[in-house]
Design a protein around this motif. Sequence first.
Motif, short mmCIF file in Angstrom:
data_model
loop_
_atom_site.label_atom_id
_atom_site.label_comp_id
_atom_site.label_asym_id
_atom_site.label_seq_id
_atom_site.Cartn_x
_atom_site.Cartn_y
_atom_site.Cartn_z
N LEU A 169 112.96 -42.73 31.47
CA LEU A 169 112.88 -43.10 32.91
C LEU A 169 114.10 -42.74 33.80
CD1 LEU A 169 111.29 -46.86 32.19
CD2 LEU A 169 110.01 -44.51 33.00
N LYS A 170 114.04 -42.39 35.04
CA LYS A 170 114.95 -42.33 36.01
C LYS A 170 114.42 -42.10 37.28
CE LYS A 170 114.53 -37.14 35.36
NZ LYS A 170 114.84 -35.99 34.54
N LYS A 171 115.26 -41.99 38.44
CA LYS A 171 114.60 -42.08 39.74
C LYS A 171 114.05 -40.91 39.94
CE LYS A 171 116.33 -42.84 44.38
NZ LYS A 171 117.42 -43.46 45.10
N ILE A 173 109.21 -43.53 40.55
CA ILE A 173 110.33 -44.55 40.52
C ILE A 173 111.33 -44.20 41.54
CG2 ILE A 173 112.14 -45.27 39.13
CD1 ILE A 173 110.63 -44.26 36.58
N PHE A 204 116.23 -47.79 40.13
CA PHE A 204 116.35 -47.80 38.67
C PHE A 204 117.31 -48.29 38.17
CE2 PHE A 204 117.69 -45.54 34.54
CZ PHE A 204 116.43 -46.11 33.69
N GLU A 205 117.50 -49.18 37.22
CA GLU A 205 118.64 -49.74 36.67
C GLU A 205 118.45 -50.12 35.14
OE1 GLU A 205 121.01 -54.17 37.44
OE2 GLU A 205 119.59 -53.41 39.17
N TYR A 242 114.95 -51.82 31.18
CA TYR A 242 115.06 -50.81 32.22
C TYR A 242 114.41 -51.34 33.38
CZ TYR A 242 116.15 -47.49 28.34
OH TYR A 242 116.55 -47.20 27.25
N CYS A 281 112.80 -51.13 36.93
CA CYS A 281 112.45 -50.14 37.65
C CYS A 281 111.65 -50.59 38.93
CB CYS A 281 111.25 -49.31 36.99
SG CYS A 281 111.83 -48.38 35.58
N GLU A 316 108.52 -54.34 41.69
CA GLU A 316 109.52 -53.93 40.71
C GLU A 316 109.00 -54.63 39.30
OE1 GLU A 316 113.14 -55.90 41.23
OE2 GLU A 316 113.54 -54.91 43.30
N THR A 344 110.03 -54.60 34.71
CA THR A 344 111.26 -54.35 33.77
C THR A 344 110.35 -53.93 32.52
OG1 THR A 344 112.44 -56.36 34.95
CG2 THR A 344 112.94 -55.47 32.77
#
Length: 187
Positions: A7-9, A22, A25-26, A37, A39, A51, A53
């Motif tokens: 997962l990533k932006k 996404i 992302f955190e 994660y 998102c 949002e 998680t």
Amino acid sequence: MYLASDLKKGLKLDIDGDPHVIVGFEFKKPGKGQSLYKCKLKNMITGSQFERTYRSVDKFEKADLEETDMEYLYSDRDGWWFMNSSNYEQVMLRKEQIGENVDLLKENTVCTVLLHNQKPIGVTLPNFVILRVTATEPWAKGDTATGDTKPATVETGFEVQVPPFVNENQLIKIDTRTREYVERASE
């Protein structure tokens, strides 16, 4: 198939049959237990955001997305029509799917149409479009008191700030990403 660690932006996922991207992302690693994660997801069809998680063991389907170059033909009361130049198939997009790009869309412009399960969901204009100035104030040589730009309306109805030397009926190049004047274009 994606894992939570992928997962990533900007990643596009299929969630409940709809494509999502996404937008935030955190990553969190608590002292004990699994990684989390967090998102922020945006539905690419409806535009709604939420949002969620996920845990490190979660898996995700890749969104069935395809980008195809299509030529913009015309608009009517139903929407904006595009044609695939290779098979002459036509698709219609609504104003919500085109977004603010509608201001810079000129007939016969080749755009990239985003398809989800063979249905159009969005359009990306080329980086630059060339449009004709239909209205702008004349410039008096040596008149620098008003600043270095003036408003000009182009053939699509979009208003852009241009340098004082740009006149009516001239072609100008506009950057579709910044929506700003770039340079004059030749006929």
